[in-house]
Write an enzyme that holds these catalytic residues in place. Sequence first.
Site, PDB file in Angstrom:
ATOM      1  N   HIS A 185       2.489  -5.215 -13.412  1.00  0.00           N
ATOM      2  CA  HIS A 185       2.592  -4.137 -12.430  1.00  0.00           C
ATOM      3  C   HIS A 185       3.883  -4.182 -11.613  1.00  0.00           C
ATOM      4  CE1 HIS A 185      -1.795  -4.428 -13.211  1.00  0.00           C
ATOM      5  NE2 HIS A 185      -1.720  -3.122 -13.135  1.00  0.00           N
TER       6      HIS A 185
ATOM      7  N   CYS B  26      -4.130 -10.235   7.493  1.00  0.00           N
ATOM      8  CA  CYS B  26      -3.072 -11.035   8.097  1.00  0.00           C
ATOM      9  C   CYS B  26      -2.207 -10.174   9.020  1.00  0.00           C
ATOM     10  CB  CYS B  26      -2.260 -11.741   7.010  1.00  0.00           C
ATOM     11  SG  CYS B  26      -1.404 -13.223   7.590  1.00  0.00           S
TER      12      CYS B  26
ATOM     13  N   HIS C 202      -8.399  -3.987  -9.310  1.00  0.00           N
ATOM     14  CA  HIS C 202      -8.040  -3.555 -10.661  1.00  0.00           C
ATOM     15  C   HIS C 202      -9.121  -3.962 -11.653  1.00  0.00           C
ATOM     16  CE1 HIS C 202      -5.778  -3.715 -14.513  1.00  0.00           C
ATOM     17  NE2 HIS C 202      -5.222  -2.615 -14.032  1.00  0.00           N
TER      18      HIS C 202
ATOM     19  N   GLU D 233      -7.201   1.657 -10.371  1.00  0.00           N
ATOM     20  CA  GLU D 233      -5.752   1.560 -10.516  1.00  0.00           C
ATOM     21  C   GLU D 233      -5.112   1.722  -9.141  1.00  0.00           C
ATOM     22  OE1 GLU D 233      -4.247   0.733 -13.232  1.00  0.00           O
ATOM     23  OE2 GLU D 233      -6.027   0.823 -14.524  1.00  0.00           O
TER      24      GLU D 233
END
Length: 283
Positions: A123, A185, A86, A91
């Site tokens: 957000h 991950c 961002h 966006e």
Amino acid sequence: MTVQTSKNPQVDIAEDNAFFPSEYSLSQYTSPVSDLDGVDYPKPYRGKHKILVIAADERYLPTDNGKLFSTGNHPIETLLPLYHLHAAGFEFEVATISGLMTKFEYWAMPHKDEKVMPFFEQHKSLFRNPKKLADVVASLNADSEYAAIFVPGGHGALIGLPESQDVAAALQWAIKNDRFVISLCHGPAAFLALRHGDNPLNGYSICAFPDAADKQTPEIGYMPGHLTWYFGEELKKMGMNIINDDIAGRVHKDRKVLTGDSPFAANALGKLAAQEMLAAYAG
């Protein structure tokens, strides 16, 4: 005097036989403040390309003894890469398989972080009101404005995403149309959606959370039982190479697939993704 914290998983009273990580494991692997740094993008992107986040929409993961692990997307693994992207001018939109809200591991939220928490609050509505992934997939074409697909980690990525035809279609579109794929991950478990059809990730190398580490986490009460399957084993069967065997904060780039090994890699992955995407779209 040293205070001993419990290694017993903590009861999640919102569901029968469900558990959060133990006090001990949270003391070892979570922090009220993140390691966010290096957010320096003096020439951010100014165009229309954006990120598609494929988030988890289910909280409870069954373990081998029938107990449920209360999970979702890991906040650090989700928010730090997005913070960098961002700041670099990109966006993002959020989609889930069901179109229902994103589930977060709130027990790992960096609730005292003065940069990450305001970013999350700004957000939050995107995560609470995501798009339905099938609707996004139906609209994808060579001219779509998504520059990247980002699949955050957290054990929630093991639920639904590895079997989703919509996840497979989104990933196939991204690779074939020269877009970025970003994950870390447990997020790469979503790549398993490609197992039963066209697999453009065959032969790619990635970082991911090691199966060996997942097999150890019940000992400290991080999970209330062992997993019923291990995504690293399955990724290798579909032709992918996992280059790490520990969780040292490592990141890796293979063409336009950018990956990290754990929440310890979230900040570095954010930097890598921002730099690579700026070079591709703002250079």
